[in-house]
Design a protein around this motif. Structure first.
Motif, PDB file in Angstrom:
ATOM      1  N   VAL A   1       0.865  -1.186   0.000  1.00  0.00           N
ATOM      2  CA  VAL A   1       0.000   0.000   0.000  1.00  0.00           C
ATOM      3  C   VAL A   1       0.901   1.234   0.000  1.00  0.00           C
ATOM      4  CG1 VAL A   1      -1.695   1.319   1.316  1.00  0.00           C
ATOM      5  CG2 VAL A   1      -1.846  -1.197   1.219  1.00  0.00           C
TER       6      VAL A   1
ATOM      7  N   GLY B   1      -1.233   4.722   9.895  1.00  0.00           N
ATOM      8  CA  GLY B   1      -2.019   5.443   8.895  1.00  0.00           C
ATOM      9  C   GLY B   1      -2.676   4.498   7.902  1.00  0.00           C
ATOM     10  N   VAL B   2      -1.948   3.459   7.491  1.00  0.00           N
ATOM     11  CA  VAL B   2      -2.529   2.456   6.591  1.00  0.00           C
ATOM     12  C   VAL B   2      -3.593   1.640   7.328  1.00  0.00           C
ATOM     13  CG1 VAL B   2      -2.030   0.347   5.281  1.00  0.00           C
ATOM     14  CG2 VAL B   2      -0.490   2.313   5.120  1.00  0.00           C
TER      15      VAL B   2
ATOM     16  N   ALA C   1      -5.426   2.539   9.781  1.00  0.00           N
ATOM     17  CA  ALA C   1      -6.617   3.328  10.101  1.00  0.00           C
ATOM     18  C   ALA C   1      -7.694   3.142   9.042  1.00  0.00           C
ATOM     19  CB  ALA C   1      -6.247   4.802  10.241  1.00  0.00           C
ATOM     20  N   THR C   2      -7.287   3.092   7.781  1.00  0.00           N
ATOM     21  CA  THR C   2      -8.252   2.858   6.705  1.00  0.00           C
ATOM     22  C   THR C   2      -8.903   1.489   6.869  1.00  0.00           C
ATOM     23  OG1 THR C   2      -7.002   4.249   5.186  1.00  0.00           O
ATOM     24  CG2 THR C   2      -8.544   2.685   4.208  1.00  0.00           C
ATOM     25  N   ILE C   3      -8.097   0.484   7.236  1.00  0.00           N
ATOM     26  CA  ILE C   3      -8.631  -0.863   7.438  1.00  0.00           C
ATOM     27  C   ILE C   3      -9.582  -0.889   8.625  1.00  0.00           C
ATOM     28  CG2 ILE C   3      -7.996  -3.240   8.018  1.00  0.00           C
ATOM     29  CD1 ILE C   3      -5.380  -2.759   6.490  1.00  0.00           C
TER      30      ILE C   3
ATOM     31  N   ASN D   1     -11.399   1.601   9.805  1.00  0.00           N
ATOM     32  CA  ASN D   1     -12.637   2.280   9.422  1.00  0.00           C
ATOM     33  C   ASN D   1     -13.503   1.412   8.520  1.00  0.00           C
ATOM     34  OD1 ASN D   1     -12.448   4.777  10.779  1.00  0.00           O
ATOM     35  ND2 ASN D   1     -11.072   5.597   9.227  1.00  0.00           N
ATOM     36  N   PHE D   2     -12.859   0.659   7.631  1.00  0.00           N
ATOM     37  CA  PHE D   2     -13.605  -0.166   6.680  1.00  0.00           C
ATOM     38  C   PHE D   2     -14.115  -1.452   7.319  1.00  0.00           C
ATOM     39  CE2 PHE D   2     -13.636  -3.659   3.596  1.00  0.00           C
ATOM     40  CZ  PHE D   2     -14.562  -3.176   2.681  1.00  0.00           C
TER      41      PHE D   2
ATOM     42  N   ASN E   1     -13.847  -2.494  10.787  1.00  0.00           N
ATOM     43  CA  ASN E   1     -14.383  -2.367  12.137  1.00  0.00           C
ATOM     44  C   ASN E   1     -14.179  -3.633  12.973  1.00  0.00           C
ATOM     45  OD1 ASN E   1     -15.770  -1.300  14.364  1.00  0.00           O
ATOM     46  ND2 ASN E   1     -17.766  -1.980  13.617  1.00  0.00           N
TER      47      ASN E   1
ATOM     48  N   ASP F   1      -6.777   9.090  13.074  1.00  0.00           N
ATOM     49  CA  ASP F   1      -7.365   8.971  11.737  1.00  0.00           C
ATOM     50  C   ASP F   1      -8.657   8.179  11.684  1.00  0.00           C
ATOM     51  OD1 ASP F   1      -5.107  10.331  11.048  1.00  0.00           O
ATOM     52  OD2 ASP F   1      -4.132   8.674  10.006  1.00  0.00           O
ATOM     53  N   CYS F   2      -9.034   7.509  12.765  1.00  0.00           N
ATOM     54  CA  CYS F   2     -10.252   6.704  12.763  1.00  0.00           C
ATOM     55  C   CYS F   2     -11.413   7.471  13.383  1.00  0.00           C
ATOM     56  CB  CYS F   2     -10.045   5.404  13.546  1.00  0.00           C
ATOM     57  SG  CYS F   2      -9.055   4.175  12.697  1.00  0.00           S
TER      58      CYS F   2
END
Length: 403
Positions: A254, A322-323, A325-327, A329-330, A332, A359-360
Protein backbone atom coordinates in the motif's frame (compact mmCIF):
# COMPACT_ATOMS: atom_id res chain seq x y z
CA UNK A 1 -12.56 -23.27 17.30
CA UNK A 2 -12.32 -21.30 14.09
CA UNK A 3 -12.09 -23.02 10.75
CA UNK A 4 -9.02 -22.71 8.56
CA UNK A 5 -10.37 -24.83 5.75
CA UNK A 6 -12.92 -24.36 2.99
CA UNK A 7 -15.28 -27.17 1.89
CA UNK A 8 -13.56 -30.52 2.39
CA UNK A 9 -12.27 -32.19 -0.76
CA UNK A 10 -11.01 -35.68 -1.47
CA UNK A 11 -9.11 -36.08 -4.73
CA UNK A 12 -10.67 -32.87 -6.00
CA UNK A 13 -14.29 -33.90 -5.35
CA UNK A 14 -16.18 -31.88 -2.70
CA UNK A 15 -17.28 -34.05 0.21
CA UNK A 16 -19.36 -32.63 3.03
CA UNK A 17 -19.15 -34.92 6.06
CA UNK A 18 -22.14 -34.78 8.36
CA UNK A 19 -21.83 -34.39 12.13
CA UNK A 20 -22.82 -38.01 12.69
CA UNK A 21 -20.04 -39.56 10.62
CA UNK A 22 -16.83 -40.66 12.36
CA UNK A 23 -15.09 -37.54 11.02
CA UNK A 24 -17.92 -35.34 12.19
CA UNK A 25 -17.83 -36.92 15.65
CA UNK A 26 -14.07 -36.36 15.88
CA UNK A 27 -14.64 -32.72 14.93
CA UNK A 28 -17.20 -32.35 17.73
CA UNK A 29 -14.65 -33.62 20.26
CA UNK A 30 -11.74 -31.53 18.86
CA UNK A 31 -13.81 -28.36 18.96
CA UNK A 32 -14.92 -28.96 22.56
CA UNK A 33 -18.59 -29.02 21.58
CA UNK A 34 -18.90 -32.63 22.78
CA UNK A 35 -16.85 -34.25 25.52
CA UNK A 36 -18.54 -37.62 25.98
CA UNK A 37 -20.61 -40.21 24.13
CA UNK A 38 -23.74 -38.75 25.71
CA UNK A 39 -22.83 -35.26 24.46
CA UNK A 40 -22.30 -36.64 20.96
CA UNK A 41 -25.67 -38.40 21.01
CA UNK A 42 -27.38 -35.16 22.03
CA UNK A 43 -25.53 -33.13 19.36
CA UNK A 44 -26.06 -35.54 16.46
CA UNK A 45 -29.36 -37.24 17.28
CA UNK A 46 -27.71 -40.64 16.83
CA UNK A 47 -28.65 -43.54 19.07
CA UNK A 48 -26.26 -44.26 21.97
CA UNK A 49 -25.34 -47.63 20.41
CA UNK A 50 -24.40 -46.02 17.07
CA UNK A 51 -22.36 -43.34 18.85
CA UNK A 52 -20.49 -45.97 20.88
CA UNK A 53 -19.77 -47.99 17.75
CA UNK A 54 -18.29 -45.00 15.94
CA UNK A 55 -16.38 -43.72 18.95
CA UNK A 56 -14.89 -47.16 19.49
CA UNK A 57 -13.79 -47.19 15.84
CA UNK A 58 -12.14 -43.78 16.28
CA UNK A 59 -10.36 -45.04 19.41
CA UNK A 60 -9.17 -48.18 17.60
CA UNK A 61 -7.85 -46.02 14.72
CA UNK A 62 -5.87 -43.85 17.15
CA UNK A 63 -7.91 -40.67 16.77
CA UNK A 64 -9.58 -40.57 20.20
CA UNK A 65 -8.94 -41.84 23.72
CA UNK A 66 -10.85 -41.90 26.97
CA UNK A 67 -9.54 -39.44 29.53
CA UNK A 68 -11.32 -40.07 32.80
CA UNK A 69 -14.74 -38.99 33.99
CA UNK A 70 -16.63 -36.15 32.40
CA UNK A 71 -19.48 -33.93 33.63
CA UNK A 72 -22.64 -35.68 34.74
CA UNK A 73 -26.02 -34.49 33.51
CA UNK A 74 -27.76 -36.79 35.97
CA UNK A 75 -26.70 -40.29 36.91
CA UNK A 76 -23.27 -41.82 36.52
CA UNK A 77 -20.49 -39.53 35.25
CA UNK A 78 -19.68 -40.33 31.60
CA UNK A 79 -16.20 -41.16 30.40
CA UNK A 80 -14.58 -38.09 28.85
CA UNK A 81 -13.17 -38.18 25.32
CA UNK A 82 -10.21 -36.33 23.87
CA UNK A 83 -7.91 -36.47 20.86
CA UNK A 84 -5.31 -39.21 21.28
CA UNK A 85 -2.08 -37.21 21.29
CA UNK A 86 0.08 -40.26 21.93
CA UNK A 87 0.12 -41.49 18.33
CA UNK A 88 1.80 -38.65 16.50
CA UNK A 89 3.31 -35.20 16.16
CA UNK A 90 3.44 -32.56 13.45
CA UNK A 91 6.18 -30.11 12.57
CA UNK A 92 5.27 -26.44 12.28
CA UNK A 93 7.66 -23.99 10.63
CA UNK A 94 7.38 -20.20 10.45
CA UNK A 95 9.80 -19.04 7.76
CA UNK A 96 11.29 -15.56 7.41
CA UNK A 97 13.83 -14.17 4.98
CA UNK A 98 16.79 -15.01 7.21
CA UNK A 99 15.39 -17.09 10.06
CA UNK A 100 12.93 -19.85 10.84
CA UNK A 101 11.04 -20.85 13.96
CA UNK A 102 10.16 -24.53 14.31
CA UNK A 103 7.69 -26.18 16.62
CA UNK A 104 6.94 -29.83 17.37
CA UNK A 105 3.26 -30.18 18.24
CA UNK A 106 1.36 -33.27 19.35
CA UNK A 107 -1.97 -34.27 17.81
CA UNK A 108 -3.81 -32.60 20.67
CA UNK A 109 -2.27 -29.25 19.74
CA UNK A 110 0.25 -29.06 22.60
CA UNK A 111 3.61 -27.46 21.78
CA UNK A 112 6.29 -29.94 22.82
CA UNK A 113 9.41 -28.09 21.68
CA UNK A 114 10.50 -25.10 19.62
CA UNK A 115 13.71 -24.05 17.93
CA UNK A 116 14.98 -20.91 16.19
CA UNK A 117 17.38 -21.29 13.29
CA UNK A 118 19.16 -18.97 10.88
CA UNK A 119 18.46 -19.58 7.20
CA UNK A 120 18.44 -17.84 3.83
CA UNK A 121 15.15 -18.11 1.94
CA UNK A 122 16.92 -17.06 -1.27
CA UNK A 123 18.72 -20.43 -1.48
CA UNK A 124 15.50 -21.68 -3.08
CA UNK A 125 12.74 -24.18 -2.34
CA UNK A 126 14.74 -27.40 -2.88
CA UNK A 127 17.41 -26.49 -0.33
CA UNK A 128 15.02 -24.92 2.21
CA UNK A 129 12.40 -27.69 2.09
CA UNK A 130 15.03 -30.41 2.34
CA UNK A 131 16.44 -28.62 5.38
CA UNK A 132 12.96 -28.38 6.95
CA UNK A 133 12.58 -32.15 6.59
CA UNK A 134 15.92 -32.66 8.36
CA UNK A 135 15.05 -30.33 11.25
CA UNK A 136 11.67 -32.03 11.65
CA UNK A 137 13.34 -35.43 11.90
CA UNK A 138 15.75 -34.09 14.54
CA UNK A 139 12.97 -32.53 16.62
CA UNK A 140 10.93 -35.72 16.45
CA UNK A 141 13.88 -37.86 17.52
CA UNK A 142 14.71 -35.51 20.39
CA UNK A 143 11.28 -34.64 21.79
CA UNK A 144 8.58 -37.07 20.63
CA UNK A 145 7.44 -39.79 23.02
CA UNK A 146 7.62 -43.48 22.08
CA UNK A 147 4.85 -44.19 19.58
CA UNK A 148 4.61 -40.58 18.40
CA UNK A 149 5.55 -40.56 14.72
CA UNK A 150 5.85 -37.51 12.49
CA UNK A 151 2.52 -37.10 10.70
CA UNK A 152 2.77 -33.89 8.67
CA UNK A 153 4.02 -30.34 8.18
CA UNK A 154 2.44 -26.91 8.55
CA UNK A 155 4.43 -24.08 6.96
CA UNK A 156 4.11 -20.29 7.18
CA UNK A 157 5.67 -18.57 4.16
CA UNK A 158 6.88 -14.94 3.97
CA UNK A 159 5.09 -14.27 0.69
CA UNK A 160 1.67 -14.43 -0.99
CA UNK A 161 0.08 -17.88 -1.39
CA UNK A 162 -2.82 -18.35 -3.81
CA UNK A 163 -5.48 -20.01 -1.67
CA UNK A 164 -7.11 -21.62 -4.74
CA UNK A 165 -3.96 -23.30 -6.10
CA UNK A 166 -1.56 -23.39 -3.13
CA UNK A 167 1.15 -21.81 -5.26
CA UNK A 168 3.30 -18.82 -4.34
CA UNK A 169 2.59 -15.63 -6.27
CA UNK A 170 5.45 -13.21 -7.06
CA UNK A 171 7.00 -13.35 -3.59
CA UNK A 172 9.38 -10.44 -2.95
CA UNK A 173 12.85 -11.39 -1.68
CA UNK A 174 12.21 -15.07 -2.53
CA UNK A 175 13.97 -15.77 -5.84
CA UNK A 176 13.08 -19.14 -7.29
CA UNK A 177 9.84 -19.54 -5.31
CA UNK A 178 7.34 -17.98 -7.71
CA UNK A 179 4.70 -20.48 -8.80
CA UNK A 180 5.99 -23.23 -6.48
CA UNK A 181 3.40 -25.47 -4.81
CA UNK A 182 5.30 -25.68 -1.53
CA UNK A 183 2.98 -28.20 0.12
CA UNK A 184 3.18 -30.57 -2.86
CA UNK A 185 6.99 -30.27 -2.98
CA UNK A 186 7.37 -30.97 0.72
CA UNK A 187 5.07 -33.98 0.41
CA UNK A 188 7.16 -35.23 -2.51
CA UNK A 189 10.32 -34.92 -0.40
CA UNK A 190 8.95 -36.47 2.81
CA UNK A 191 5.97 -38.58 1.77
CA UNK A 192 3.89 -36.81 4.45
CA UNK A 193 0.94 -34.42 4.18
CA UNK A 194 1.77 -30.70 4.23
CA UNK A 195 -0.26 -27.51 4.43
CA UNK A 196 0.97 -23.96 3.80
CA UNK A 197 -0.26 -20.39 4.09
CA UNK A 198 1.10 -16.87 4.29
CA UNK A 199 2.95 -16.28 7.56
CA UNK A 200 0.78 -13.34 8.67
CA UNK A 201 -2.39 -15.42 8.19
CA UNK A 202 -0.98 -18.17 10.38
CA UNK A 203 0.19 -15.67 13.00
CA UNK A 204 -3.37 -14.33 13.13
CA UNK A 205 -4.66 -17.87 13.59
CA UNK A 206 -2.08 -18.65 16.27
CA UNK A 207 -2.94 -15.44 18.10
CA UNK A 208 -6.64 -16.25 17.92
CA UNK A 209 -6.10 -19.73 19.38
CA UNK A 210 -3.90 -18.35 22.15
CA UNK A 211 -6.51 -15.76 23.13
CA UNK A 212 -9.35 -18.28 22.93
CA UNK A 213 -7.42 -20.78 25.08
CA UNK A 214 -7.04 -18.04 27.68
CA UNK A 215 -10.80 -17.51 27.77
CA UNK A 216 -10.95 -14.31 25.71
CA UNK A 217 -14.07 -13.65 23.64
CA UNK A 218 -12.58 -12.86 20.23
CA UNK A 219 -14.57 -11.96 17.15
CA UNK A 220 -13.03 -10.07 14.24
CA UNK A 221 -9.28 -9.70 14.59
CA UNK A 222 -6.58 -8.00 12.51
CA UNK A 223 -3.04 -9.19 13.18
CA UNK A 224 -0.08 -7.13 11.95
CA UNK A 225 3.24 -8.89 11.49
CA UNK A 226 5.77 -6.08 11.78
CA UNK A 227 9.28 -7.39 11.28
CA UNK A 228 11.83 -6.84 8.55
CA UNK A 229 8.75 -6.57 6.34
CA UNK A 230 5.12 -5.84 7.20
CA UNK A 231 2.16 -8.14 6.63
CA UNK A 232 -1.35 -8.59 7.93
CA UNK A 233 -3.73 -11.47 8.64
CA UNK A 234 -7.47 -11.28 9.22
CA UNK A 235 -9.81 -13.42 11.32
CA UNK A 236 -13.42 -12.97 10.20
CA UNK A 237 -16.57 -15.05 9.69
CA UNK A 238 -15.23 -17.75 11.99
CA UNK A 239 -11.85 -18.29 10.31
CA UNK A 240 -8.89 -16.87 8.43
CA UNK A 241 -10.24 -14.57 5.74
CA UNK A 242 -8.26 -15.16 2.55
CA UNK A 243 -10.22 -13.12 0.03
CA UNK A 244 -10.77 -14.27 -3.56
CA UNK A 245 -7.29 -15.66 -4.18
CA UNK A 246 -5.65 -15.49 -0.76
CA UNK A 247 -4.34 -11.93 -0.96
CA UNK A 248 -6.58 -10.38 1.70
CA UNK A 249 -4.59 -8.46 4.29
CA UNK A 250 -1.49 -7.85 2.13
CA UNK A 251 -0.76 -4.28 3.20
CA UNK A 252 2.95 -4.47 2.33
CA UNK A 253 2.53 -2.66 -0.96
CA UNK A 254 0.00 0.00 0.00
CA UNK A 255 1.43 3.39 -0.97
CA UNK A 256 2.01 5.63 2.04
CA UNK A 257 1.10 9.29 1.28
CA UNK A 258 3.90 11.72 2.07
CA UNK A 259 6.47 8.99 2.64
CA UNK A 260 9.98 9.17 1.13
CA UNK A 261 10.23 8.08 -2.50
CA UNK A 262 11.91 4.79 -1.67
CA UNK A 263 11.96 2.07 -4.33
CA UNK A 264 10.20 -1.08 -3.15
CA UNK A 265 11.11 -4.63 -4.16
CA UNK A 266 7.86 -4.74 -6.14
CA UNK A 267 9.15 -1.92 -8.38
CA UNK A 268 6.82 0.74 -7.04
CA UNK A 269 7.65 3.80 -4.96
CA UNK A 270 6.75 4.48 -1.32
CA UNK A 271 5.17 1.13 -0.36
CA UNK A 272 4.58 0.58 3.36
CA UNK A 273 7.12 -2.25 3.39
CA UNK A 274 9.78 0.00 1.89
CA UNK A 275 9.26 2.92 4.27
CA UNK A 276 8.18 1.30 7.57
CA UNK A 277 9.48 -2.27 7.74
CA UNK A 278 12.42 -3.24 9.90
CA UNK A 279 14.75 -3.41 6.90
CA UNK A 280 13.76 0.15 5.97
CA UNK A 281 14.48 1.38 9.52
CA UNK A 282 17.90 -0.27 9.51
CA UNK A 283 18.72 1.32 6.16
CA UNK A 284 17.58 4.77 7.33
CA UNK A 285 19.78 4.56 10.42
CA UNK A 286 22.77 3.40 8.39
CA UNK A 287 22.28 6.31 5.99
CA UNK A 288 22.43 8.69 8.95
CA UNK A 289 25.72 7.21 10.13
CA UNK A 290 24.49 4.79 12.78
CA UNK A 291 26.40 1.50 12.66
CA UNK A 292 23.60 -1.04 12.92
CA UNK A 293 23.27 -4.68 11.80
CA UNK A 294 19.62 -5.61 12.10
CA UNK A 295 16.20 -4.71 13.53
CA UNK A 296 16.92 -6.21 16.93
CA UNK A 297 19.87 -3.83 17.33
CA UNK A 298 17.52 -0.95 16.49
CA UNK A 299 15.28 -1.99 19.39
CA UNK A 300 18.30 -2.23 21.70
CA UNK A 301 19.30 1.33 20.78
CA UNK A 302 15.76 2.59 21.40
CA UNK A 303 15.63 0.93 24.83
CA UNK A 304 18.85 2.83 25.58
CA UNK A 305 17.10 6.11 24.63
CA UNK A 306 18.92 6.57 21.31
CA UNK A 307 17.02 9.54 19.82
CA UNK A 308 17.35 8.66 16.13
CA UNK A 309 16.42 5.00 16.60
CA UNK A 310 13.39 6.03 18.68
CA UNK A 311 12.39 8.59 16.05
CA UNK A 312 12.63 6.06 13.20
CA UNK A 313 10.57 3.49 15.11
CA UNK A 314 7.85 6.01 15.94
CA UNK A 315 7.76 7.28 12.36
CA UNK A 316 7.43 3.70 11.10
CA UNK A 317 4.58 3.18 13.57
CA UNK A 318 2.82 6.33 12.38
CA UNK A 319 3.07 5.22 8.74
CA UNK A 320 1.85 1.74 9.57
CA UNK A 321 -0.97 3.11 11.70
CA UNK A 322 -2.02 5.44 8.89
CA UNK A 323 -2.53 2.46 6.59
CA UNK A 324 -4.24 0.45 9.34
CA UNK A 325 -6.62 3.33 10.10
CA UNK A 326 -8.25 2.86 6.70
CA UNK A 327 -8.63 -0.86 7.44
CA UNK A 328 -10.10 -0.15 10.88
CA UNK A 329 -12.64 2.28 9.42
CA UNK A 330 -13.60 -0.17 6.68
CA UNK A 331 -13.55 -3.47 8.58
CA UNK A 332 -14.38 -2.37 12.14
CA UNK A 333 -12.66 -5.27 13.94
CA UNK A 334 -12.91 -6.01 17.64
CA UNK A 335 -9.16 -6.30 18.11
CA UNK A 336 -5.96 -5.07 16.43
CA UNK A 337 -2.89 -7.10 17.43
CA UNK A 338 0.69 -6.02 16.79
CA UNK A 339 3.19 -8.86 16.43
CA UNK A 340 6.66 -9.40 15.07
CA UNK A 341 9.83 -7.83 16.38
CA UNK A 342 8.60 -4.24 15.88
CA UNK A 343 5.63 -5.05 18.09
CA UNK A 344 8.16 -5.23 20.94
CA UNK A 345 9.20 -1.60 20.40
CA UNK A 346 7.29 0.91 22.53
CA UNK A 347 7.94 3.74 20.08
CA UNK A 348 6.55 1.76 17.13
CA UNK A 349 3.44 0.69 19.07
CA UNK A 350 2.91 4.27 20.26
CA UNK A 351 3.11 5.51 16.68
CA UNK A 352 0.52 2.98 15.51
CA UNK A 353 -1.85 3.90 18.35
CA UNK A 354 -1.44 7.61 17.69
CA UNK A 355 -2.29 7.26 14.00
CA UNK A 356 -5.26 4.98 14.68
CA UNK A 357 -6.83 7.33 17.22
CA UNK A 358 -6.09 10.35 15.05
CA UNK A 359 -7.36 8.97 11.74
CA UNK A 360 -10.25 6.70 12.76
CA UNK A 361 -13.80 7.67 13.59
CA UNK A 362 -14.59 7.68 17.35
CA UNK A 363 -17.23 4.99 16.82
CA UNK A 364 -14.48 2.73 15.42
CA UNK A 365 -11.98 3.26 18.23
CA UNK A 366 -14.53 3.43 21.06
CA UNK A 367 -14.29 -0.31 21.84
CA UNK A 368 -11.35 -1.27 19.63
CA UNK A 369 -8.72 -3.26 21.53
CA UNK A 370 -5.17 -2.46 20.37
CA UNK A 371 -2.76 -4.95 21.90
CA UNK A 372 0.67 -6.49 21.52
CA UNK A 373 0.65 -10.19 20.61
CA UNK A 374 -0.06 -12.65 23.42
CA UNK A 375 1.42 -15.58 21.47
CA UNK A 376 4.56 -13.54 20.71
CA UNK A 377 7.23 -15.45 18.77
CA UNK A 378 5.13 -18.64 18.86
CA UNK A 379 2.15 -17.17 16.99
CA UNK A 380 3.34 -18.42 13.61
CA UNK A 381 4.14 -21.99 14.65
CA UNK A 382 0.91 -22.27 16.62
CA UNK A 383 -1.03 -21.22 13.53
CA UNK A 384 0.99 -23.52 11.27
CA UNK A 385 0.44 -26.43 13.65
CA UNK A 386 -3.28 -25.74 13.72
CA UNK A 387 -3.34 -25.63 9.90
CA UNK A 388 -1.86 -29.10 9.42
CA UNK A 389 -3.86 -30.60 12.29
CA UNK A 390 -7.07 -29.31 10.72
CA UNK A 391 -6.00 -30.92 7.45
CA UNK A 392 -5.12 -34.25 9.07
CA UNK A 393 -8.38 -34.30 11.04
CA UNK A 394 -10.58 -33.02 8.23
CA UNK A 395 -13.85 -34.99 8.59
CA UNK A 396 -13.78 -36.18 4.97
CA UNK A 397 -10.23 -37.47 5.40
CA UNK A 398 -11.13 -39.24 8.62
CA UNK A 399 -14.21 -40.82 7.04
CA UNK A 400 -11.98 -42.47 4.45
CA UNK A 401 -10.04 -44.19 7.25
CA UNK A 402 -12.82 -44.94 9.75
CA UNK A 403 -16.05 -46.39 8.43
Amino acid sequence: MVSTMGPSTVEGTPVHAGPGTPGGILDLVRSGRSRSRADIARSTGLSPSTVSQRVDALIAAGYLREAGAGVSHGGRRPRALEVDASTGVVCAADLGSHHATFGLIDLGGRLLASRNESMDISTGPAAVLGWIAEVAAELTAEHAQPGQTLRGFGIGLPGPVDSTTGRMVSPSRMPGWNGVDVAAELTRITGLPAAVDNDANLMALGEYDTLAAGGADVGELVFVKAGSSIGCGIIAFGGVYHGFHGMAGDISHVTVPGAPAVLCSCGRIGCLDAVAGGAAIVQALRSSGVDIADTREVLALARDAHPRATQELREAGLRTGGVLATIMNFFNPQRLVLGGILGEAEAFVAGVRSAIYSDCLPMITDQLEIAVSSAKENAGIRGAGRLILDALFDPSRVDLVVR
